[in-house]
Design an enzyme around this catalytic site. Structure first.
Site, PDB file in Angstrom:
ATOM      1  N   LYS A  31       2.827  -4.655   6.651  1.00 28.10           N
ATOM      2  CA  LYS A  31       3.276  -4.613   4.640  1.00 28.10           C
ATOM      3  C   LYS A  31       4.361  -4.269   4.394  1.00 28.10           C
ATOM      4  CE  LYS A  31      -1.003  -5.480   3.354  1.00 28.10           C
ATOM      5  NZ  LYS A  31      -1.104  -6.160   1.871  1.00 28.10           N
TER       6      LYS A  31
ATOM      7  N   HIS B 265     -13.145   3.766   2.942  1.00 29.23           N
ATOM      8  CA  HIS B 265     -12.491   4.590   2.126  1.00 29.23           C
ATOM      9  C   HIS B 265     -13.219   5.916   1.818  1.00 29.23           C
ATOM     10  CE1 HIS B 265      -9.209   0.899   1.756  1.00 29.23           C
ATOM     11  NE2 HIS B 265      -8.825   1.631   2.272  1.00 29.23           N
TER      12      HIS B 265
ATOM     13  N   SER C 218       0.899  -0.792   0.286  1.00 33.53           N
ATOM     14  CA  SER C 218       0.270   0.318   0.097  1.00 33.53           C
ATOM     15  C   SER C 218       0.759   1.106  -0.072  1.00 33.53           C
ATOM     16  CB  SER C 218      -0.647  -0.139   1.990  1.00 33.53           C
ATOM     17  OG  SER C 218      -1.253   1.531   1.523  1.00 33.53           O
ATOM     18  N   SER C 219       0.571   2.512  -0.983  1.00 37.18           N
ATOM     19  CA  SER C 219       0.797   4.343  -0.976  1.00 37.18           C
ATOM     20  C   SER C 219       1.555   4.288   0.892  1.00 37.18           C
ATOM     21  CB  SER C 219       0.346   4.567  -1.595  1.00 37.18           C
ATOM     22  OG  SER C 219      -0.646   5.183  -1.071  1.00 37.18           O
ATOM     23  N   CYS C 220       0.856   3.625   1.366  1.00 39.17           N
ATOM     24  CA  CYS C 220       0.666   4.395   3.279  1.00 39.17           C
ATOM     25  C   CYS C 220       1.782   3.435   3.673  1.00 39.17           C
ATOM     26  CB  CYS C 220      -0.548   4.305   3.976  1.00 39.17           C
ATOM     27  SG  CYS C 220      -0.989   2.250   4.777  1.00 39.17           S
TER      28      CYS C 220
ATOM     29  N   TYR D 298      -0.907  -1.074  10.173  1.00 35.81           N
ATOM     30  CA  TYR D 298      -1.488  -1.286   8.832  1.00 35.81           C
ATOM     31  C   TYR D 298      -0.089  -1.712   7.972  1.00 35.81           C
ATOM     32  CZ  TYR D 298      -3.395  -2.095   4.214  1.00 35.81           C
ATOM     33  OH  TYR D 298      -3.871  -2.973   2.832  1.00 35.81           O
TER      34      TYR D 298
HETATM   35  O1  GFB Z   1      -9.900   7.137   1.954  1.00 36.61           O
HETATM   36  P1  GFB Z   1      -9.562   7.135   3.285  1.00 36.61           P
HETATM   37  O2  GFB Z   1     -10.318   6.971   4.516  1.00 36.61           O
HETATM   38  O3  GFB Z   1      -7.730   6.845   3.633  1.00 36.61           O
HETATM   39  O4  GFB Z   1      -9.627   9.110   3.821  1.00 36.61           O
HETATM   40  P2  GFB Z   1      -5.869   6.907   3.851  1.00 36.61           P
HETATM   41  C1  GFB Z   1      -8.903   9.868   2.667  1.00 36.61           C
HETATM   42  C2  GFB Z   1      -9.077  11.241   3.434  1.00 36.61           C
HETATM   43  O5  GFB Z   1     -10.171  11.650   3.325  1.00 36.61           O
HETATM   44  C3  GFB Z   1      -9.269  11.461   4.871  1.00 36.61           C
HETATM   45  C4  GFB Z   1     -10.987  11.944   4.361  1.00 36.61           C
HETATM   46  O6  GFB Z   1      -8.814  12.964   4.621  1.00 36.61           O
HETATM   47  C5  GFB Z   1     -10.345  11.440   5.501  1.00 36.61           C
HETATM   48  O7  GFB Z   1     -10.570  12.269   6.696  1.00 36.61           O
HETATM   49  N1  GFB Z   1     -11.853  11.408   4.255  1.00 36.61           N
HETATM   50  C6  GFB Z   1     -13.572  12.788   4.368  1.00 36.61           C
HETATM   51  C7  GFB Z   1     -13.111  10.221   4.535  1.00 36.61           C
HETATM   52  N2  GFB Z   1     -14.499  11.891   4.145  1.00 36.61           N
HETATM   53  C8  GFB Z   1     -14.516  10.860   4.729  1.00 36.61           C
HETATM   54  C9  GFB Z   1     -15.821   9.979   4.886  1.00 36.61           C
HETATM   55  O8  GFB Z   1     -16.666   9.425   4.504  1.00 36.61           O
HETATM   56  N3  GFB Z   1     -14.562   8.235   4.685  1.00 36.61           N
HETATM   57  C10 GFB Z   1     -13.803   8.546   4.777  1.00 36.61           C
HETATM   58  N4  GFB Z   1     -12.954   7.017   5.432  1.00 36.61           N
HETATM   59  N5  GFB Z   1     -12.535   9.168   4.630  1.00 36.61           N
HETATM   60  C11 GFB Z   1      -6.154   5.138   4.182  1.00 36.61           C
HETATM   61  C12 GFB Z   1      -5.243   3.965   5.080  1.00 36.61           C
HETATM   62  O9  GFB Z   1      -5.929   6.012   4.731  1.00 36.61           O
HETATM   63  O10 GFB Z   1      -5.566   4.127   2.491  1.00 36.61           O
HETATM   64  C13 GFB Z   1      -4.800   2.683   4.536  1.00 36.61           C
HETATM   65  O11 GFB Z   1      -5.964   3.714   6.450  1.00 36.61           O
HETATM   66  C14 GFB Z   1      -4.321   2.670   3.792  1.00 36.61           C
HETATM   67  O12 GFB Z   1      -3.172   2.288   5.770  1.00 36.61           O
HETATM   68  C15 GFB Z   1      -5.455   3.120   2.316  1.00 36.61           C
HETATM   69  O13 GFB Z   1      -2.971   2.237   3.167  1.00 36.61           O
HETATM   70  C16 GFB Z   1      -5.068   3.034   1.490  1.00 36.61           C
HETATM   71  O14 GFB Z   1      -6.040   7.664   2.709  1.00 36.61           O
HETATM   72  O15 GFB Z   1      -6.114   8.648   5.163  1.00 36.61           O
END
Ligand code: GFB
Length: 314
Positions: free
Chosen positions: A141, A180, A108-110, A137
């Protein structure tokens, strides 16, 4: 890789694994092996070894993992660290012990430092502190990448690792607590439109930038790497462009046809400010993505609308 090779797609019920399975089927691979998590618990070392001993796959695409969005990662570090370590340790070890000739591990990119240079080159790995919301996570990875590289260096195994950027597409998880951002916003905006509401709540400030890759593009890249790439150095798989969360939300409103406004809930975490990957290595090898974000959003929304309400509301 021969079309008749026995290929185990681990995690075929997930977003990435399902797309990889479909891609291999469409490309004419005829001996694909799958197991649901009920049929085979990959966290169980004994069961995993028995499966490899009996089925003897020649190739493995390792897409089985505990995954989730920022909130799920933040709330459940134990499962994200422990389950992922268990799954990947069991599968990679069994693959090595039972004669698998090629294995592709998905990261993953994280895995990259929170403040890595942008776009992030592969050699940024382990050069700085991780983003705290997904440290568990990411550590799992990183351990998977290192285990594949250790098998390659010590025992000459063709075990390679690809790092996809944020994925989306048909089959994604639309549960608001664990998903996500992209599926979460598609669902929230759709429901706001259905209910005649005027506002949609977006977590965080809307300023973080994310790179989104359609899962069919990822699957195509995985097939390319399985067929043509043996270098154990990790390789980034991205589309090369990122957008702010606000821009993503606005595009989703257009695709869904929602005319209301966005409200930003800054009590929710933003996560890493930016994680645009440098995917030039993969481009130089001859692979590039084909699906634009807008087209991918449209087709994902169409898929979402075709699902029974029970799936949409999980
Ligand atoms: O996709 P996401 O949950 O994961 O959130 P990450 C990306 C951004 O979207 C964050 C915002 O800045 C969230 O605060 N966001 C806005 C939201 N509204 C929402 C919403 O309703 N739901 C969610 N989920 N986010 C994950 C990692 O990071 O990405 C994993 O935690 C993994 O480990 C994955 O790497 C690909 O991009 O921040």
């Amino acid at each position: 890789m021969e079309k008749t090779d026995r290929i185990f797609v681990a995690g075929h019920r997930g977003l990435a694994g399902g797309a990889i399975l479909g891609e291999l089927q469409r490309a004419g691979y005829s001996n694909l092996l799958t197991r649901t998590s009920t049929e085979l618990n990959l966290r169980d070392r004994g069961a995993t070894r028995t499966f490899f001993e009996e089925e003897r796959p020649r190739v493995v695409a390792l897409a089985a993992a505990k995954v989730g969005g920022i909130q799920a990662n933040n709330d459940h570090p134990v499962e994200f660290l422990l389950w992922n370590l268990q799954i990947q340790n069991n599968v990679i070890e069994a693959a090595a012990d039972f004669g698998v000739e090629k294995l592709l591990f998905l990261g993953s990119s994280c895995i990259y430092p929170k403040f890595a240079p942008q776009p992030i080159p592969e050699d940024a790995l382990l050069t700085g502190a991780l983003e705290p919301t997904n440290e568990a996570y990411a550590i799992a990875k990183i351990a998977g990448i290192k285990l594949c590289q250790a098998y390659a260096r010590q025992l000459g195994k063709r075990f390679i690792s690809a790092m996809p950027t944020n994925l989306y597409g048909p089959g994604d998880n639309f549960d608001l607590a664990s998903s996500h951002v992209l599926p979460a916003l598609l669902r929230k905006v759709h429901e706001a439109k259905q209910r005649g509401e005027r506002e949609v709540v977006v977590w965080g400030t809307g300023t973080p930038r994310r790179e989104f890759l359609h899962v069919d593009d990822l699957a195509c890249a995985c097939r390319f790497l399985l067929e043509q790439h043996d270098d154990p150095a990790l390789i980034n798989v991205g589309c090369g462009e990122d957008v702010t969360i606000r821009e993503l939300a606005e595009t989703i409103c257009e695709v869904v046809g929602f005319g209301g406004s966005l409200v930003f809930d800054a009590t929710k975490p933003d996560g890493t400010p930016r994680k645009l990957m440098d995917s030039s290595r993969l481009r130089r090898l001859g692979w590039q993505p084909a699906i634009s974000l807008r087209d991918g959003l449209r087709s994902t929304y169409e898929w979402f609308l075709r699902q029974p309400a029970t799936i949409r509301e999980t």
